[in-house]
Design a protein around this motif. Structure first.
Motif, mmCIF file in Angstrom:
data_model
loop_
_atom_site.group_PDB
_atom_site.id
_atom_site.type_symbol
_atom_site.label_atom_id
_atom_site.label_comp_id
_atom_site.label_asym_id
_atom_site.label_seq_id
_atom_site.Cartn_x
_atom_site.Cartn_y
_atom_site.Cartn_z
ATOM 1 N N GLN A 186 0.981 -1.282 -0.022
ATOM 2 C CA GLN A 186 -0.074 -0.034 0.149
ATOM 3 C C GLN A 186 0.824 1.211 -0.003
ATOM 4 O O GLN A 186 0.728 1.964 0.802
ATOM 5 C CB GLN A 186 -1.039 -0.168 1.389
ATOM 6 C CG GLN A 186 -1.891 -1.151 1.193
ATOM 7 C CD GLN A 186 -2.653 -1.271 2.572
ATOM 8 O OE1 GLN A 186 -2.357 -0.673 3.548
ATOM 9 N NE2 GLN A 186 -3.970 -2.054 2.521
ATOM 10 N N ASN A 187 1.807 1.402 -1.044
ATOM 11 C CA ASN A 187 2.324 2.335 -1.119
ATOM 12 C C ASN A 187 3.447 2.729 -0.099
ATOM 13 O O ASN A 187 4.196 3.672 0.180
ATOM 14 C CB ASN A 187 1.599 3.663 -1.277
ATOM 15 C CG ASN A 187 0.827 3.589 -2.332
ATOM 16 O OD1 ASN A 187 1.042 3.335 -3.652
ATOM 17 N ND2 ASN A 187 -0.559 4.358 -2.342
ATOM 18 N N ASP A 188 3.697 1.603 0.697
ATOM 19 C CA ASP A 188 4.757 1.616 1.718
ATOM 20 C C ASP A 188 6.013 1.038 0.990
ATOM 21 O O ASP A 188 6.429 -0.251 0.944
ATOM 22 C CB ASP A 188 4.248 0.804 2.898
ATOM 23 C CG ASP A 188 5.454 0.863 3.985
ATOM 24 O OD1 ASP A 188 6.560 1.135 3.855
ATOM 25 O OD2 ASP A 188 5.078 0.590 5.309
ATOM 26 N N THR A 189 6.999 1.999 0.670
ATOM 27 C CA THR A 189 8.117 1.751 -0.076
ATOM 28 C C THR A 189 9.103 0.739 0.835
ATOM 29 O O THR A 189 9.800 -0.139 0.217
ATOM 30 C CB THR A 189 8.961 2.738 -0.650
ATOM 31 O OG1 THR A 189 9.247 3.700 0.502
ATOM 32 C CG2 THR A 189 8.086 3.612 -1.601
ATOM 33 N N LEU A 190 9.173 0.927 2.144
ATOM 34 C CA LEU A 190 10.343 0.306 2.943
ATOM 35 C C LEU A 190 9.537 -1.315 3.003
ATOM 36 O O LEU A 190 10.198 -2.139 2.839
ATOM 37 C CB LEU A 190 10.164 0.904 4.398
ATOM 38 C CG LEU A 190 11.072 0.103 5.330
ATOM 39 C CD1 LEU A 190 12.375 -0.283 4.853
ATOM 40 C CD2 LEU A 190 10.758 0.734 6.696
ATOM 41 N N THR A 191 8.072 -1.315 3.353
ATOM 42 C CA THR A 191 7.803 -2.735 3.389
ATOM 43 C C THR A 191 7.742 -3.324 2.194
ATOM 44 O O THR A 191 8.161 -4.505 2.055
ATOM 45 C CB THR A 191 6.217 -2.655 3.596
ATOM 46 O OG1 THR A 191 6.299 -1.956 5.174
ATOM 47 C CG2 THR A 191 5.503 -3.799 3.745
ATOM 48 N N ALA A 192 7.575 -2.739 0.981
ATOM 49 C CA ALA A 192 7.824 -3.390 -0.254
ATOM 50 C C ALA A 192 9.255 -3.768 -0.632
ATOM 51 O O ALA A 192 9.269 -4.957 -1.042
ATOM 52 C CB ALA A 192 7.374 -2.294 -1.257
ATOM 53 N N ALA A 193 10.181 -2.953 -0.073
ATOM 54 C CA ALA A 193 11.522 -3.308 -0.361
ATOM 55 C C ALA A 193 12.015 -4.681 0.410
ATOM 56 O O ALA A 193 12.593 -5.484 0.164
ATOM 57 C CB ALA A 193 12.395 -2.326 -0.139
ATOM 58 N N VAL A 194 11.435 -4.584 1.796
ATOM 59 C CA VAL A 194 11.752 -5.892 2.639
ATOM 60 C C VAL A 194 11.057 -6.919 2.106
ATOM 61 O O VAL A 194 11.641 -8.063 2.238
ATOM 62 C CB VAL A 194 11.351 -5.271 4.107
ATOM 63 C CG1 VAL A 194 11.597 -6.603 5.128
ATOM 64 C CG2 VAL A 194 11.960 -4.380 4.526
ATOM 65 N N LYS A 195 9.751 -6.908 1.827
ATOM 66 C CA LYS A 195 9.181 -7.989 1.099
ATOM 67 C C LYS A 195 9.933 -8.614 -0.070
ATOM 68 O O LYS A 195 10.089 -9.861 -0.207
ATOM 69 C CB LYS A 195 7.468 -7.497 0.685
ATOM 70 C CG LYS A 195 6.874 -8.743 0.083
ATOM 71 C CD LYS A 195 5.477 -7.987 -0.229
ATOM 72 C CE LYS A 195 4.542 -8.936 -1.053
ATOM 73 N NZ LYS A 195 3.184 -8.340 -1.327
ATOM 74 N N THR A 196 10.420 -7.780 -1.157
ATOM 75 C CA THR A 196 11.009 -8.144 -2.128
ATOM 76 C C THR A 196 12.535 -8.956 -1.773
ATOM 77 O O THR A 196 12.591 -10.052 -2.330
ATOM 78 C CB THR A 196 11.374 -7.149 -3.071
ATOM 79 O OG1 THR A 196 10.167 -6.491 -3.586
ATOM 80 C CG2 THR A 196 12.130 -7.498 -4.236
ATOM 81 N N PHE A 197 13.055 -8.388 -0.668
ATOM 82 C CA PHE A 197 14.226 -9.017 -0.187
ATOM 83 C C PHE A 197 14.142 -10.459 0.320
ATOM 84 O O PHE A 197 14.910 -11.237 0.270
ATOM 85 C CB PHE A 197 14.938 -8.024 0.785
ATOM 86 C CG PHE A 197 15.931 -8.583 1.676
ATOM 87 C CD1 PHE A 197 17.275 -8.413 0.985
ATOM 88 C CD2 PHE A 197 15.861 -9.138 3.029
ATOM 89 C CE1 PHE A 197 18.585 -8.971 1.964
ATOM 90 C CE2 PHE A 197 16.726 -9.653 3.628
ATOM 91 C CZ PHE A 197 18.070 -9.779 3.240
#
Length: 281
Positions: free
Chosen positions: A116-127
């Motif tokens: 939901q447009n949370d770039t940090l969460t998205a980055a950690v999820k991808t990692f």
């Protein structure tokens, strides 16, 4: 012990007080007492109360601290979206499944985390998903995910670099072939061991053992023929050492690969865990 028994009987109705007491127990490493307390709390709250939303989180965290990862994954995976700990719970549930080698479940949990447009969460999820791909040795999937790595978050930078290093090491290790090791040892005894892992001492030892026994067998055959006792002894010894050298080289590839996989997986899991500790603690 008196406090643990007395507090549930008077019943706290405010989540803040419950959470503070639970945090106190966890801070004192009283995780089993916290689990007992949480089980007693469970019947005091309605299904729609905020307090009830938090119970799986605290229970999961207690099991997580006790390293009972199967129970931790279960409770953390059942934290509801209404909880303020929802994303943290899913990340920790995913890492618990990962440590349990349940990569399919781990991937499913990580994929379910909303960004939901949370770039940090998205980055950690991808990692974390990239870590799962490495654990499963799916290098093409890793390449796709690592292409989405971001460099703007310090908590991820070092671990992302480590992941790329692991990917190259895994690819090199996958090229090692038991058949090639066996063929090399058949042609030049000891060369298969050198191919497996640079074991120069073992390679030289295997070469001289086979060379000495081979020379003795040949001299025995030349002087006494195939039926001479000396040839039978040295010929048999040479055959045993020669075949054993070939088999040992092929087996060494499998043993080395298993040792490599165990060590590398441990490093991958460690790096998967570091950003979660940094971000959520």
């Amino acid at each position: 012990m008196f406090i643990l028994i007395a507090l549930p009987s008077i019943g706290f109705s405010q989540i803040k007080k419950d959470s503070l007491f639970l945090q106190y127990l966890l801070a004192k490493d009283q995780h089993r007492q916290a689990i007992t307390l949480l089980s007693q709390f469970q019947g005091h709250y309605s299904d729609s109360s905020q307090q009830r939303f938090e119970l799986p989180y605290w229970k999961g965290m207690s099991y997580y601290s006790l390293k009972q990862l199967d129970s931790a994954a279960y409770y953390l995976g059942h934290v509801r979206p209404e909880s303020s700990y929802y994303n943290k719970s899913l990340f920790l549930a995913g890492i618990s499944h990962s440590y349990l080698q349940q990569t399919t479940q781990a991937r499913r949990v990580f994929l379910s985390i909303p960004t939901q447009n949370d770039t940090l969460t998205a980055a950690v999820k991808t990692f974390e998903l990239a870590g799962i791909a490495l654990l499963e040795r799916k290098l093409a999937d890793f390449d796709s995910l690592s292409g989405r790595f971001v460099t703007s978050y310090y908590a991820l930078q070092n671990q992302q670099d480590h992941f790329r290093d692991y990917r190259e090491i895994i690819q090199k290790q996958n090229r090692k072939s038991p058949i090639k090791a066996a063929l090399l040892s058949a042609i030049v005894p000891g060369s298969g061991k050198l191919y497996v892992g640079g074991q120069l001492g073992q390679a030289i030892s295997a070469f001289f053992q086979n060379a000495i026994l081979g020379i003795q067998a040949y001299e025995s055959f030349r002087k006494g023929g195939i039926s001479s006792p000396r040839f039978i002894i040295y010929g048999s010894l040479f055959a045993v050492f020669y075949v054993g050298n070939i088999w040992g080289s092929a087996l060494s590839v499998k043993i080395k690969r298993q040792e490599f996989n165990d060590k590398t997986n441990e490093q991958i899991l460690f790096d998967m865990h570091i950003p979660l500790r940094t971000i959520f603690n």
